[in-house]
Design an enzyme around this catalytic site. Structure first.
Site, PDB file in Angstrom:
ATOM      1  CB  SER A 186      12.217   3.703  29.449  1.00 16.57           C
ATOM      2  OG  SER A 186      13.252   3.123  30.190  1.00 16.57           O
ATOM      3  CE  LYS A 187      13.986  -1.949  31.767  1.00 17.05           C
ATOM      4  NZ  LYS A 187      14.229  -1.342  30.471  1.00 17.05           N
ATOM      5  CB  SER A 188       7.390   3.103  35.192  1.00 18.79           C
ATOM      6  OG  SER A 188       7.258   4.452  34.830  1.00 18.79           O
TER       7      SER A 188
END
Ligand code: GLU
Length: 309
Positions: A242-244
């Site tokens: 989700s952070k990439s």
């Protein structure tokens, strides 16, 4: 340990007479591979158990909601053939249920109004143990009281035993925020119980919410469902998806490649899906071929960015 630990929570199927699972996305954006892993995984586990699978839109946090995201998520699920067995519920329509639960906790003396500001909380290390609010706020938050020494642990059906000391690790937690939004912890507990959810399958990033939810269930006199937390999906660099960049939305116009990728990320042999070009046939085969013993508890890493040939 990297091997499947599915049977460590051996009662996940065996003790359940009926099975009702759910997928509960927050409408903060389009569904990416990580969220679809949870959607497909929870659907497969429900189908494998001969149970039902519901979709619930978790839209209590109005500050994080992206306009149009809920509709977009439902369209994507439909394109992937993952349809709710009962009408889709939205938390924004269910506020009287949360109000009733809150009232019960207030009446029982378990919940209290809190005027603490962020800096008051920071003085307590960010963990609320007592009210230090210097001034009365027009709209206070409401918190659940957590007694000292309150340890809650659970046997997950896939992950290792997990335990938290709620007093020192979490503190008195918010049920109704000062901005008037219902907290996720209260809404999810009330909804899972009211909708008769027996099996909660979700991402491992929510493991540390589970003791709080079990404590709330105890305070409200509600049954605790079975829990299974699916492995986190990491990008090719090992970062949480989700952070990439890999958190790009799945392509709803071409669901088959993503379904096949998700199938293998869930530890299932690619060959068992056959060569079909129909979503319905693929899902039918998947429901029959799915082997929960092959699920891995360790995070799974993408070998290449989604969309790369
Ligand atoms: N709405 C939460 C999310 O999108 C999931 C909550 C749950 O499955 O308990 O992360």
């Amino acid at each position: 340990m990297n091997s499947s630990a599915f049977l460590s929570g051996g009662s996940f199927f065996m003790l359940s007479v009926s099975y009702r699972g759910r997928f509960a996305p927050s409408p903060t954006g389009p569904l990416h591979l990580g969220s679809m892993l949870v959607a497909f995984g929870s659907w497969l586990l429900a189908r494998h158990a001969g149970g039902q699978w519901l979709v619930r839109i978790e839209d209590v946090d109005r500050t994080r909601e992206v306009p149009g995201a809920a509709a977009n998520q439902l369209t994507t699920l439909e394109a992937f053939g993952l349809q709710s067995d009962l009408p889709v519920e939205r938390q924004s329509d269910r506020q009287p249920l949360y109000q009733r639960a809150l009232q019960q906790l207030l009446t029982d003396g378990m919940a209290f109004e809190c005027h603490c500001s962020r800096s008051d909380l920071a003085d307590q290390g960010g963990i609320h143990r007592y009210c230090a609010g210097q001034r009365q706020r027009a709209q206070p938050a409401t918190r659940l009281r957590v007694a000292d020494g309150n340890r809650i642990g659970f046997e997950d059906a896939l992950q290792e035993y997990f335990e938290q000391d709620l007093g020192t690790e979490v503190g008195d937690f918010v049920l109704l925020r000062a901005d008037g939004c219902w907290a996720y912890q209260l809404a999810v507990v009330v909804d899972d119980a009211e909708q008769g959810v027996t099996h909660v399958v979700r991402g491992a990033d929510l493991m540390d919410s589970t003791p709080r939810q079990m404590f709330l269930q105890q305070q409200l006199g509600l049954a605790t469902p079975h829990y299974l937390h699916l492995p986190l999906l990491l990008d090719t660099e090992g970062r949480k998806l989700s952070k990439s960049l890999a958190a790009t939305p799945v392509d709803a116009s071409d669901p088959l490649p993503a379904l096949r990728l998700l199938w293998s990320l869930l530890g299932q042999p690619t060959a068992s899906l056959g060569k079909t070009s129909s979503v319905w046939r693929l899902l039918d085969t998947a429901a029959h071929q799915f082997n929960p013993q092959l699920l891995q508890r360790a995070p799974v890493q993408l070998m290449q960015a989604p969309g790369c040939p």
